[in-house]
Design a protein around this motif. Structure first.
Motif, PDB file in Angstrom:
ATOM      1  N   LYS B   4       1.786   6.504  -2.299  1.00 20.24           N
ATOM      2  CA  LYS B   4       0.939   5.431  -1.801  1.00 20.24           C
ATOM      3  C   LYS B   4       1.748   4.157  -1.579  1.00 20.24           C
ATOM      4  O   LYS B   4       1.237   3.173  -1.086  1.00 20.24           O
ATOM      5  CB  LYS B   4      -0.209   5.186  -2.781  1.00 20.24           C
ATOM      6  N   THR B   5       2.975   4.148  -1.991  1.00 23.72           N
ATOM      7  CA  THR B   5       3.796   2.973  -1.750  1.00 23.72           C
ATOM      8  C   THR B   5       4.422   3.072  -0.373  1.00 23.72           C
ATOM      9  O   THR B   5       4.457   4.131   0.237  1.00 23.72           O
ATOM     10  CB  THR B   5       4.913   2.850  -2.792  1.00 23.72           C
ATOM     11  N   GLY B   6       4.911   1.925   0.078  1.00 25.30           N
ATOM     12  CA  GLY B   6       5.421   1.842   1.436  1.00 25.30           C
ATOM     13  C   GLY B   6       6.558   2.786   1.721  1.00 25.30           C
ATOM     14  O   GLY B   6       6.565   3.477   2.735  1.00 25.30           O
ATOM     15  N   SER B   9       5.435   6.119   2.437  1.00 19.93           N
ATOM     16  CA  SER B   9       4.683   6.229   3.665  1.00 19.93           C
ATOM     17  C   SER B   9       5.651   6.499   4.812  1.00 19.93           C
ATOM     18  O   SER B   9       5.342   7.260   5.728  1.00 19.93           O
ATOM     19  CB  SER B   9       3.912   4.946   3.903  1.00 19.93           C
ATOM     20  N   SER B  52      -1.083   0.089   0.654  1.00 17.26           N
ATOM     21  CA  SER B  52      -1.182  -0.315  -0.742  1.00 17.26           C
ATOM     22  C   SER B  52      -1.883   0.745  -1.555  1.00 17.26           C
ATOM     23  O   SER B  52      -2.811   1.398  -1.078  1.00 17.26           O
ATOM     24  CB  SER B  52      -1.974  -1.630  -0.831  1.00 17.26           C
ATOM     25  N   SER B  53      -1.436   0.879  -2.776  1.00 19.05           N
ATOM     26  CA  SER B  53      -2.078   1.847  -3.655  1.00 19.05           C
ATOM     27  C   SER B  53      -3.494   1.398  -3.997  1.00 19.05           C
ATOM     28  O   SER B  53      -4.316   2.179  -4.433  1.00 19.05           O
ATOM     29  CB  SER B  53      -1.258   2.011  -4.922  1.00 19.05           C
ATOM     30  N   LYS B  54      -3.782   0.124  -3.772  1.00 19.20           N
ATOM     31  CA  LYS B  54      -5.112  -0.397  -4.075  1.00 19.20           C
ATOM     32  C   LYS B  54      -6.116  -0.018  -2.984  1.00 19.20           C
ATOM     33  O   LYS B  54      -7.320  -0.120  -3.176  1.00 19.20           O
ATOM     34  CB  LYS B  54      -5.057  -1.929  -4.184  1.00 19.20           C
ATOM     35  N   THR B  85      -3.275  -8.243  -1.050  1.00 19.44           N
ATOM     36  CA  THR B  85      -2.399  -7.303  -1.731  1.00 19.44           C
ATOM     37  C   THR B  85      -1.356  -8.001  -2.581  1.00 19.44           C
ATOM     38  O   THR B  85      -1.030  -9.162  -2.337  1.00 19.44           O
ATOM     39  CB  THR B  85      -1.695  -6.435  -0.648  1.00 19.44           C
ATOM     40  N   HIS B  88       4.533  -7.381  -2.780  1.00 19.14           N
ATOM     41  CA  HIS B  88       5.567  -6.451  -2.314  1.00 19.14           C
ATOM     42  C   HIS B  88       5.037  -5.271  -1.522  1.00 19.14           C
ATOM     43  O   HIS B  88       5.805  -4.488  -0.995  1.00 19.14           O
ATOM     44  CB  HIS B  88       6.411  -5.970  -3.497  1.00 19.14           C
ATOM     45  N   ASP B  89       3.734  -5.153  -1.439  1.00 22.46           N
ATOM     46  CA  ASP B  89       3.208  -4.045  -0.647  1.00 22.46           C
ATOM     47  C   ASP B  89       3.501  -4.296   0.832  1.00 22.46           C
ATOM     48  O   ASP B  89       3.179  -5.359   1.352  1.00 22.46           O
ATOM     49  CB  ASP B  89       1.694  -3.894  -0.862  1.00 22.46           C
TER      50      ASP B  89
END
Lengths: 505, 211
Positions: B4-6, B9, B52-54, B85, B88-89
C-alpha cells in the motif's frame, strides 16, 4: 527506507530476498507448485480406486455387525441384501450368534475362511479400525464403513487409522459415516433404509454420488417411485479413503454409467476435483448440486476482487470451467438427472407441441427466459399442419392443437415436427385431463422419442391419472417434467453441456 | 501491507508491465513542482492520485483529482491531496484519458482452488451490482471466452446503442496475461481497478497487489 524495510510484517509468507524500488525488476515469493486442472486425457485409475469394482460387483459380501435385532442397521442391511435379490454369498459377522436371518454367522472376518470381496462394516466407531485390519488380513479388497463417529465429531484419530490401513493394503473403502452403495443391476445394497420404507430404482444409466446419506436416500427413493433407472448410487460420507474425485474418475470408466449427478458439500482438493471433472465431462455429463454456499466475500477481504470472489462464486466458476452442470436445488438435480436420457443436440431452436394453450404460452416464456429460440416452422410443415389441424387451430409455434386433440392428431403433428429442419428439440406438452386424449398418447410419444430423430421431452402437469402416465413414459426412458419452466430449464442446461463438449478448449 | 506504500505501487505497475498488461503512463511526485514536471512530460490532462495505506477506496475519500488540464490546477489539487495524508505518502501523476467503459479485473489465491482471476463491470457500482465472473488459473481460451460472455454487461461491452464497445480480443489477452501472472507470481490478491477503455484501447489506470 532501510528501517521501514525491516519493520515490514509478513506473517504468512516467506521473506523476500530484497525490496524492489527503485530496482525496476521486482522480486517475488517462492511459488507453490500447482496441480493441473485441465485433464489431457482419461485419468488412469490407481489400484485402490480400481478396487471399487469389488464394492459394486462383489461375488460375496460380509456384514460386520449383522445383528439379530431388526431395529439395528446391520440387520436392516442384511435383510435388504437377502430380500432385495442379491445373488452372491452373504456372510453375517456376529460374535454373539450362530445364525442370523437364517444364515450361518461367523464371530469375525478372519474366521470365515472363504473369499470375501466386500466387507460392510456397521459397528461402533471404536471397533471399526480393528475390523478393517481384520478385513485387510483376510485379503478383502474393499469395504463400506457405515458407522459414524469419526472426523465429523472430532475423532480424527479413528479416521486416520482407517486411512492408514486402507492405503497400506490398497483397499477401496467407502465412508465412514455414510449409507454406502446401491447397484440396482446386481442388487448390491448397503443402504440401511428398509425396502418397504425406501423404494429402490431399477437398473439404468444415471449414477449418483452424494456426500449426504439423507439427501441421497431421498433422491434414490424418488427415482424408484418415478421409475428413473440408476446405474450406481454412492453415499460416500466423510470420503476418507475414496473421495468424490476418485468416484468421478471411477464412473468415467464405468460402462453402465452414462451420466452422473452429485450432491456435494465440499471438495477435498479443488484442483484435483476439477481435473477429474474436466476429464469426465469430455465423455459424460456431470451435474453438481453444491450445498453450504457461504456468503460471498469474507469480511477480511482487502481488495474488490477478493470481496467479489467468495468461496461459492469460485466453486461455481470452477464447475463452469470443467463443464459441470450446476443444479440449484434437489428438484433441479433430479430433473437434470433425467434430461440426459435424450439424444445429444446442438441447436437451440425449440418446438412446443401442446393440447392446451396456456401451457404452451408458459413454455414460450421459458424458452425466452433460458435464451433458447422458438422454432419457426418451415413452409412445408405449415402447409401439412393446416391439412391436419381444425380451422380453429393455428400452425404456429407453440403449436396448440387444441383441447379436442386425440392421440392421432398429436402423432401426426409430432411426426411433422420431427421432420422439420428448423426444429432442434421438441417439448411435448400432454394434458392428460382432456376427454379426447387417451392412454395411447404414451405410446405415440415414446415411439417418436425412440425414433431417435430428435430429442423429445414431456411436460404433464396433474394429479394421479397424469402421474401414472408420466411414470410409464419415464419407464420408457422419455424424460417427463411437472412444469414447462423446469423442463425447458433442464433442456437449456443439457444444450449448454452439449455445446461445451463440442467446443475446443 | 507493504504494497500500500508508494514504492510498491510502482512495483505493482511494473508487475503488470512484466506481463504485458497495458497501463496508463504514470509517475510519482515528491512535491507540487515535481508533479507539474511529470504532468508536462506525460501530457495534459492528467489525474492525481493519493497512494496511502489510509485510503483504500480513493473515490470515497476524495483522494483523487481527475482531468487536470494545466499546471495551476495540478498545483492546487496537489496541495489539497497532501492535506489528506502523512507527508511522505506519494502522489501519483497519471495520464487522464476519458473513458466510456470502466471494468475491474483482478485475481486472488483461493484456499480451495489456488489462483483465480476475475473480470467485471467496474465503476462505483461494482460492489452493488456484482456483475463479475471468475475462472481458475490457468484459464484456457474457452474459459476466458465464456468468462467474458457470462457477464450481464456483455452486450454493453460489445457495444450497444451507438456506443463503441471494447475489443474483446484485447480483453481476452489481458485476462490471459493476468491468469499467467496469478499462476506464476501467486500474489494473495490483485486488483486492476479501473481497467479503462480509452482511445488507446484497454489500460490499467490503477493496480494494487497484496502479497
Amino acid at each position: 527506507m532501510v528501517k521501514r524495510k525491516k519493520t515490514k510484517s509478513r506473517p504468512t509468507q516467506k521473506p523476500k530476498k530484497n525490496s524492489g524500488f527503485p530496482n525496476p525488476k521486482p522480486v517475488f515469493f517462492a511459488k507453490k507448485p500447482l496441480s493441473p486442472i485441465h485433464a489431457e486425457g482419461e485419468i488412469k485409475l490407481r489400484k485402490q480406486v480400481q478396487n471399487l469394482s469389488y464394492v459394486f460387483n462383489p461375488s460375496s459380501i460380509a456384514i460386520v455387525g449383522a445383528s439379530r435385532n431388526p431395529s439395528k442397521i446391520g440387520n436392516a442391511i442384511l435383510r435388504n441384501l437377502i430380500h432385495g435379490g442379491y445373488s452372491g454369498q452373504i456372510y453375517p459377522i456376529n460374535p454373539n450368534a450362530d445364525i442370523v436371518e437364517n444364515l450361518r454367522a461367523y464371530p469375525s472376518l478372519s474366521q470365515v475362511g472363504k473369499k470375501i470381496d466386500c466387507a460392510i462394516i456397521c459397528i461402533h466407531a471404536k471397533d471399526v479400525p480393528h475390523a478393517l485390519q481384520q478385513a485387510a488380513g483376510a485379503k478383502i479388497p474393499s469395504a463400506v464403513i457405515i458407522s459414524g463417529g469419526f472426523a465429523e465429531i472430532g475423532n480424527v484419530h479413528g479416521e486416520m487409522q482407517i486411512k492408514q490401513i486402507a492405503n497400506k493394503h490398497d483397499m477401496a473403502v467407502i465412508g465412514p459415516n455414510c449409507m454406502g452403495v446401491l447397484n440396482p443391476q446386481n442388487k448390491v445394497d448397503s443402504v440401511f433404509l428398509p425396502l418397504h420404507k425406501m423404494g429402490r430404482p431399477g437398473a439404468g444409466s444415471i449414477s449418483f454420488i452424494s456426500q449426504s446419506g439423507a439427501v441421497g436416500g431421498c433422491i434414490v427413493d424418488l427415482a424408484g417411485a418415478q421409475r428413473v433407472g440408476m446405474a450406481k448410487f454412492i453415499s460416500y460420507g466423510n470420503g476418507t479413503v475414496i473421495n468424490e474425485t476418485d468416484l468421478l474418475s471411477y464412473l468415467m470408466h464405468d460402462e453402465k454409467t452414462k451420466s452422473i449427478i452429485s450432491y456435494i458439500e465440499g471438495v477435498n482438493n479443488g484442483r484435483e476435483f476439477m481435473h477429474a471433472a474436466s476429464s469426465l465431462t469430455r465423455k459424460k455429463p456431470l451435474v453438481v448440486l453444491k450445498a453450504g454456499k457461504t456468503s460471498a466475500g469474507s469480511q477480511a477481504a482487502r481488495s474488490h476482487t477478493a470481496s467479489l470472489s467468495g468461496s461459492a462464486e469460485v466453486f461455481s466458476a470452477a464447475m463452469e470451467q470443467c463443464g459441470a452442470i450446476q443444479a440449484q436445488n434437489l428438484e433441479e438435480l433430479f430433473d437434470l438427472a433425467k434430461i440426459f436420457e435424450i439424444p445429444a443436440f446442438l441447436g437451440s431452436k425449440i418446438a412446443v407441441l401442446t393440447n392446451g394453450g396456456g401451457n404452451g404460452v408458459l413454455a414460450a416464456d421459458a424458452i425466452e427466459r433460458e435464451h433458447l429460440r422458438p422454432s419457426i416452422f418451415s413452409a412445408k410443415t405449415i402447409k401439412q399442419l393446416k391439412k391436419i389441424l381444425p380451422p380453429t387451430a393455428h400452425a404456429l409455434n407453440p403449436l396448440d392443437i387444441i383441447g379436442d386433440a386425440d392421440s392421432a392428431r398429436y402423432e401426426a403433428c409430432l411426426q411433422l415436427l420431427l421432420e422439420d429442419e428448423n426444429v432442434d428439440a421438441i417439448v411435448a406438452i400432454a394434458l392428460m385431463q382432456t376427454a379426447s386424449l387417451d392412454s395411447s398418447i404414451v405410446n405415440v410419444i415414446a415411439r417418436a422419442a425412440h425414433s431417435g430423430k430428435k430429442p423429445i421431452i414431456v411436460v404433464s402437469t396433474g394429479g394421479e391419472y397424469t402421474q401414472l402416465h408420466k411414470k410409464i413414459l419415464d419407464d420408457y426412458g422419455v424424460p417427463t417434467f411437472d412444469s414447462p419452466s423446469s423442463a425447458i430449464s433442464a433442456l437449456a442446461k443439457a444444450l449448454k453441456y452439449n455445446i461445451y463438449k463440442h467446443t475446443k478448449p | 501491507m507493504a504494497s500500500k506504500t508508494g514504492q510498491n505501487s510502482t512495483m505493482d505497475f511494473t508487475l503488470l508491465s512484466k506481463y504485458n498488461i497495458p497501463c496508463l503512463p504514470f509517475a510519482f511526485a515528491k512535491n507540487a513542482q515535481d508533479a507539474c514536471m511529470h504532468a508536462k512530460k506525460i501530457g495534459f490532462p492528467v489525474a492525481l492520485k493519493l497512494i496511502s495505506s489510509k485510503v483504500l477506496h480513493k473515490s470515497e475519500h476524495h483522494a483523487l483529482s481527475l482531468n487536470l488540464k494545466d499546471e495551476y490546477s495540478v498545483k492546487k489539487e496537489y496541495a489539497r491531496l497532501q492535506k489528506l495524508t502523512p507527508p511522505h505518502d506519494p502522489i501519483l501523476v497519471q495520464k487522464f484519458s476519458p473513458s466510456t467503459i470502466e471494468l475491474i479485473a483482478g485475481g486472488k489465491m483461493d484456499s480451495q482452488f489456488g489462483p483465480t482471476i476475475m473480470v467485471g463491470l467496474g465503476g462505483i457500482y461494482t460492489e452493488i451490482l456484482k456483475d463479475v465472473s471468475i475462472r481458475i488459473c490457468p484459464a484456457q481460451e474457452r474459459d476466458i471466452r465464456s468468462m467474458i460472455a457470462q457477464l450481464k454487461s456483455f452486450p454493453v461491452l460489445k457495444g450497444a446503442r451507438g456506443q463503441s464497445g471494447i475489443s474483446l480480443s484485447q480483453l481476452a489477452k489481458i485476462l490471459h496475461s493476468l491468469s499467467l501472472l496469478m499462476e506464476k507470481e501467486q500474489p494473495a490478491e490483485i486488483d486492476i481497478n479501473p481497467l479503462l477503455l480509452t482511445s488507446d484501447g484497454l489500460v490499467a489506470a490503477d493496480v494494487r497487489v497484496l502479497w
